[in-house]
Design a protein around this motif. Structure first.
Motif, PDB file in Angstrom:
ATOM      1  N   GLN A  76       4.868   7.918  -5.932  1.00  0.00           N
ATOM      2  CA  GLN A  76       5.747   7.250  -4.969  1.00  0.00           C
ATOM      3  C   GLN A  76       7.107   7.929  -4.932  1.00  0.00           C
ATOM      4  N   ASN A  77       7.655   8.239  -6.086  1.00  0.00           N
ATOM      5  CA  ASN A  77       8.947   8.914  -6.126  1.00  0.00           C
ATOM      6  C   ASN A  77       8.864  10.305  -5.505  1.00  0.00           C
TER       7      ASN A  77
ATOM      8  N   GLN B 221       8.771   9.880  -1.713  1.00  0.00           N
ATOM      9  CA  GLN B 221      10.085   9.492  -1.209  1.00  0.00           C
ATOM     10  C   GLN B 221      11.078  10.644  -1.313  1.00  0.00           C
TER      11      GLN B 221
ATOM     12  N   ARG C 133      10.899   4.410   3.629  1.00  0.00           N
ATOM     13  CA  ARG C 133      10.919   2.967   3.400  1.00  0.00           C
ATOM     14  C   ARG C 133       9.501   2.394   3.386  1.00  0.00           C
TER      15      ARG C 133
ATOM     16  N   GLY D 158       7.769   3.242   0.079  1.00  0.00           N
ATOM     17  CA  GLY D 158       8.270   2.365  -0.983  1.00  0.00           C
ATOM     18  C   GLY D 158       7.694   0.967  -0.899  1.00  0.00           C
TER      19      GLY D 158
ATOM     20  N   SER E 229       5.198  -0.914  -3.695  1.00  0.00           N
ATOM     21  CA  SER E 229       5.594  -2.180  -4.318  1.00  0.00           C
ATOM     22  C   SER E 229       4.633  -3.303  -3.945  1.00  0.00           C
TER      23      SER E 229
END
Length: 80
Positions: free
Chosen positions: A28-29, A32, A62, A65, A69
């Motif tokens: 995910q990081n 992003q 966005r 992310g 989550s």
């Protein structure tokens, strides 16, 4: 083409976050980070064109992310 790629990344990330919550943070990081670089590059264009070019990358970041989550949140709601 970029839209399909972002949707695929969101789906893969949500499934990964559901199955392996801790191991999903790194992908995910990374996603992003790539989208943030595109946003920063697009925002260097002058005036309103810069905002127009950076918006798809920031909204995609966005979305990535949120999908990660959401997968972790769904995993946390399981009764077992």
């Amino acid at each position: 083409m970029m839209i399909v790629g972002v949707i695929a990344a969101c789906v893969v990330l949500a499934v990964l976050a559901f199955l392996l919550p801790r191991l999903s943070r790194h992908p995910q990081n990374g996603a992003q980070r790539v989208l943030g670089a595109g946003s920063r590059t697009g925002s260097k264009a002058p005036g309103p064109l810069g905002r127009l070019l950076s918006k798809p990358f920031s909204s995609s970041s966005r979305a990535v992310g949120r999908s990660g989550s959401a997968g972790r949140r769904a995993r946390g709601r399981l009764p077992f």
